[in-house]
Scaffold this motif. Structure first.
Motif, PDB file in Angstrom:
ATOM      1  N   PRO A  65      51.817  27.169  43.166  1.00 43.59           N
ATOM      2  CA  PRO A  65      52.045  28.330  44.024  1.00 43.59           C
ATOM      3  C   PRO A  65      50.934  28.500  45.067  1.00 43.59           C
ATOM      4  CG  PRO A  65      52.397  28.889  41.719  1.00 43.59           C
ATOM      5  CD  PRO A  65      51.758  27.534  41.732  1.00 43.59           C
ATOM      6  N   PRO A  66      51.244  29.164  46.181  1.00 45.89           N
ATOM      7  CA  PRO A  66      50.269  29.306  47.275  1.00 45.89           C
ATOM      8  C   PRO A  66      48.964  29.975  46.858  1.00 45.89           C
ATOM      9  CG  PRO A  66      52.464  29.944  47.994  1.00 45.89           C
ATOM     10  CD  PRO A  66      52.553  29.744  46.523  1.00 45.89           C
ATOM     11  N   GLY A  67      49.047  30.989  45.995  1.00 42.61           N
ATOM     12  CA  GLY A  67      47.833  31.672  45.571  1.00 42.61           C
ATOM     13  C   GLY A  67      46.902  30.771  44.794  1.00 42.61           C
ATOM     14  N   LEU A  68      47.464  29.981  43.889  1.00 45.79           N
ATOM     15  CA  LEU A  68      46.641  29.060  43.104  1.00 45.79           C
ATOM     16  C   LEU A  68      46.076  27.962  43.995  1.00 45.79           C
ATOM     17  CD1 LEU A  68      45.486  28.257  40.403  1.00 45.79           C
ATOM     18  CD2 LEU A  68      47.649  27.096  39.873  1.00 45.79           C
ATOM     19  N   TYR A 162      48.199  39.956  33.339  1.00 45.47           N
ATOM     20  CA  TYR A 162      48.143  40.484  34.706  1.00 45.47           C
ATOM     21  C   TYR A 162      49.443  40.173  35.432  1.00 45.47           C
ATOM     22  CZ  TYR A 162      43.197  40.703  33.586  1.00 45.47           C
ATOM     23  OH  TYR A 162      41.998  40.967  32.968  1.00 45.47           O
ATOM     24  N   GLU A 163      49.777  41.023  36.377  1.00 47.42           N
ATOM     25  CA  GLU A 163      51.025  40.868  37.115  1.00 47.42           C
ATOM     26  C   GLU A 163      50.991  39.657  38.038  1.00 47.42           C
ATOM     27  OE1 GLU A 163      54.892  41.700  37.747  1.00 47.42           O
ATOM     28  OE2 GLU A 163      53.563  42.772  36.363  1.00 47.42           O
ATOM     29  N   SER A 164      49.799  39.282  38.489  1.00 45.34           N
ATOM     30  CA  SER A 164      49.685  38.150  39.410  1.00 45.34           C
ATOM     31  C   SER A 164      48.250  37.653  39.430  1.00 45.34           C
ATOM     32  CB  SER A 164      50.107  38.558  40.824  1.00 45.34           C
ATOM     33  OG  SER A 164      49.173  39.482  41.374  1.00 45.34           O
ATOM     34  N   LEU A 165      48.047  36.501  40.043  1.00 42.68           N
ATOM     35  CA  LEU A 165      46.695  35.974  40.227  1.00 42.68           C
ATOM     36  C   LEU A 165      45.888  36.899  41.127  1.00 42.68           C
ATOM     37  CD1 LEU A 165      44.625  33.721  39.793  1.00 42.68           C
ATOM     38  CD2 LEU A 165      45.671  32.487  41.709  1.00 42.68           C
ATOM     39  N   THR A 166      46.524  37.446  42.144  1.00 41.61           N
ATOM     40  CA  THR A 166      45.845  38.406  43.025  1.00 41.61           C
ATOM     41  C   THR A 166      45.345  39.609  42.232  1.00 41.61           C
ATOM     42  OG1 THR A 166      47.153  37.761  44.960  1.00 41.61           O
ATOM     43  CG2 THR A 166      46.111  39.925  45.011  1.00 41.61           C
ATOM     44  N   THR A 167      46.200  40.156  41.370  1.00 46.77           N
ATOM     45  CA  THR A 167      45.818  41.314  40.552  1.00 46.77           C
ATOM     46  C   THR A 167      44.611  40.993  39.683  1.00 46.77           C
ATOM     47  OG1 THR A 167      48.120  42.049  40.491  1.00 46.77           O
ATOM     48  CG2 THR A 167      46.635  42.969  38.843  1.00 46.77           C
TER      49      THR A 167
END
Length: 215
Positions: A65-68, A162-167
């Motif tokens: 995924p883009p965040g990772l 967590y809901e997301s890597l960003t969170t």
């Protein structure tokens, strides 16, 4: 503009936003490390370059995924040092060899002992953090389908954290920047050089640990 083109543009926009949010959260964390924890900063590996992330993707067969991707472009794991587990929750950021090794191990266990109703591992689960730099007993994984961060361990616990890597990264940054305003784990320094969340349960570490007062 047809629907397919529109969907492609919207997906690209979402990917760009996700990557920017992760990069922004990480920059807050790294800025804190620069000011307060040079030992932890030195333990971070360089960011991924060239086709290294694509190589991981090809080895595990899962789209990263883009965040990772954004996180790994900042730093692709940590070196195996005693204070490697500096991520919130006392986790170490895994290097690429560890990511692939754990993924393959868990996939083999799923193939041998798992089932669809109570899976040990799903193809979309990408390990990102572990108990130590090269540990395979427990850690955090990113679900590439949902974006959620979940816990895994040898006892088959698969709990969402967590809901997301960003969170996850934003919460870590918030706790570093304003420890007095958050409950639970607090940042501290080991020998005034390494970030360790605490208070540590290990007596030897606790004796050397200084809570960070905030600034």
């Amino acid at each position: 503009m047809d629907d397919e083109v529109l969907r492609g543009l919207m997906e690209a926009q979402r990917a760009a936003i996700e990557a920017r949010q992760v990069a922004d959260a990480w920059q807050r964390i790294e800025a804190w490390l620069v000011r307060h924890a040079p030992g932890t900063l030195a333990a971070l590996r360089r960011g991924a370059i060239g086709g290294e992330i694509t190589g991981v993707q090809d080895r595990i067969g899962v789209r990263i995924p883009p965040g990772l991707r954004a996180l790994w472009c900042e730093h692709a794991g940590v070196y195996d040092v005693p204070w490697a587990s500096f991520m919130l929750g006392d986790w170490a950021l895994m290097d690429f060899d560890a990511v692939v090794s754990v993924y393959e191990m868990m996939t083999d266990i799923q193939r041998r002992d798992g089932n669809e109703e109570y899976p040990i591992w799903r193809p979309a689960w990408i390990p990102i953090c572990s108990y130590g730099a090269h540990d395979n007993s427990s850690g955090l994984f990113l679900d590439a389908e949902t974006g959620r961060i979940c816990h895994w361990d040898r006892y088959r616990d698969r709990t969402q954290r967590y809901e997301s890597l960003t969170t996850y990264l934003e919460e870590m940054a918030d706790r570093l920047e304003a420890p007095s305003l958050t409950e639970g784990e607090k940042p501290g320094l080991l020998d005034l050089r390494a970030l360790v969340w605490g208070p540590p349960s290990d007596p030897d570490r606790a004796a050397l640990w200084e809570p960070f007062p905030g600034s």
